[in-house]
Design an enzyme around this catalytic site. Structure first.
Site, PDB file in Angstrom:
ATOM      1  N   LYS A   1      -1.075  -7.030  -0.947  1.00 15.25           N
ATOM      2  CA  LYS A   1      -2.202  -7.454   0.092  1.00 15.25           C
ATOM      3  C   LYS A   1      -1.708  -8.067   1.264  1.00 15.25           C
ATOM      4  CE  LYS A   1      -2.060 -12.189  -2.488  1.00 15.25           C
ATOM      5  NZ  LYS A   1      -2.724 -13.166  -3.029  1.00 15.25           N
ATOM      6  N   ASP A   2      -0.411  -8.315   1.425  1.00 13.56           N
ATOM      7  CA  ASP A   2       0.236  -8.954   2.636  1.00 13.56           C
ATOM      8  C   ASP A   2       0.380  -7.729   3.744  1.00 13.56           C
ATOM      9  OD1 ASP A   2       0.423 -11.410   1.522  1.00 13.56           O
ATOM     10  OD2 ASP A   2       2.448 -11.347   1.112  1.00 13.56           O
TER      11      ASP A   2
END
Length: 300
Positions: free
Chosen positions: A82-83
């Site tokens: 998700k980063d």
């Protein structure tokens, strides 16, 4: 002497734990190799004051690590998927996704025992516009406030009374071995209440596009279902990448029989600006793009 494979990671306790889990799995498959963990700093780690939603740029936790891969300082990196930005740095690829951890969010509360029993105006710590929107959809009377820091630091702020509750990802709690901490109550949400962030609970193993040797090593820990779900979610994010600054989107995919089921949302802080839908298909990338197109047509 064993051949050394250098593995890049952020310095946070969770990032280090995730990297060690991957290294342990790889070491079992390749006992003839030595895996050296290299800790790297990122802009997002250095600036702990700015709310994540205010950075205005993807890659704040990954850009420097990507450059270290390109320069050859490290051979591959372990990221929280998700980063990672929607479009990777040129010359890099996501070679593998190990089996996904719990993808959902939890609300951890200091005195209340459920979302419903939080007092009116309760202060809830969250660093995510997505979480803020989902929270206000369920409890429009509470007050979301930005929170930064690693999991232990956020829990310490909760214990000190800075917040009535905080929202954290189950994946991080599970990987760090955090269970129901004494003095707190925890409520976990499913996708019907909180759609997770794209890639939440998934690790992304990133390496150089032309490094087929490392790609073969990383492929050994890939989980097929996770790979398909990650492709669907990230394709949806790509299709929604031109949203306005005050808007956000989210997606959660899971495999059901021979199909991928993709639950998606788009919204903003503006009252009434919230849409969600469910799409199904067999090809993850194609499904994600089709879902994004379908969500955009709702504006027509």
């Amino acid at each position: 002497m064993k051949k050394v494979i250098r593995v890049g990671t952020r310095k946070s306790p969770l990032a280090m734990k995730q990297t060690k889990l991957v290294v342990t799995d790889l070491q079992q498959v390749f006992p003839e190799l030595a895996f050296e963990v290299v800790e790297l700093g990122t802009k997002g780690d250095r600036d702990k004051q700015t709310a994540l939603s205010q950075f205005g740029k993807e890659g704040i936790f990954t850009d420097e690590i990507g450059q270290a891969i390109k320069s050859g300082t490290i051979d591959f990196a372990v990221h929280s998927l998700k980063d990672l930005p929607t479009v990777l740095t040129e010359g890099l690829i996501l070679a593998s996704h190990p089996k996904r951890e719990n993808p959902f969010d939890s609300l951890i509360m200091r005195t209340a025992t459920s979302l419903e029993t939080l007092p009116v105006g309760a202060v809830i710590g969250t660093s995510s516009l997505r979480r803020e929107i989902e929270l206000l959809r369920l409890r429009p009377d509470v007050t979301p406030v930005s929170i930064r820091g690693n999991i232990d630091q956020r829990l310490a702020q909760l214990a000190k009374g800075d917040f009535d509750g905080i929202i954290l990802a189950n994946a991080g709690l599970n990987r760090l071995g955090w269970q129901n901490h004494e003095g707190f109550s925890l409520v976990s949400f499913d996708q019907e209440r909180f759609i997770p962030s794209v890639g939440q609970g998934i690790l992304g193993l990133e390496c150089r596009k032309g490094d087929h040797y490392i790609q073969r090593i990383l492929a050994s820990v890939a989980d097929p279902e996770t790979m398909s779900c990650a492709a669907a979610e990230r394709a949806f994010l790509l299709g929604m990448s031109t949203l306005e600054a005050n808007q956000t989107s989210a997606a959660y995919a899971h495999v059901q029989g021979d199909e991928i089921v993709l639950t998606v949302m788009r919204g903003s802080r503006q009252p009434g600006d919230y849409q969600r839908n469910v799409y199904k298909g067999k090809d993850g990338h194609a499904l994600g793009l089709a879902a994004a197109q379908g969500m955009r047509k709702l504006d027509d």
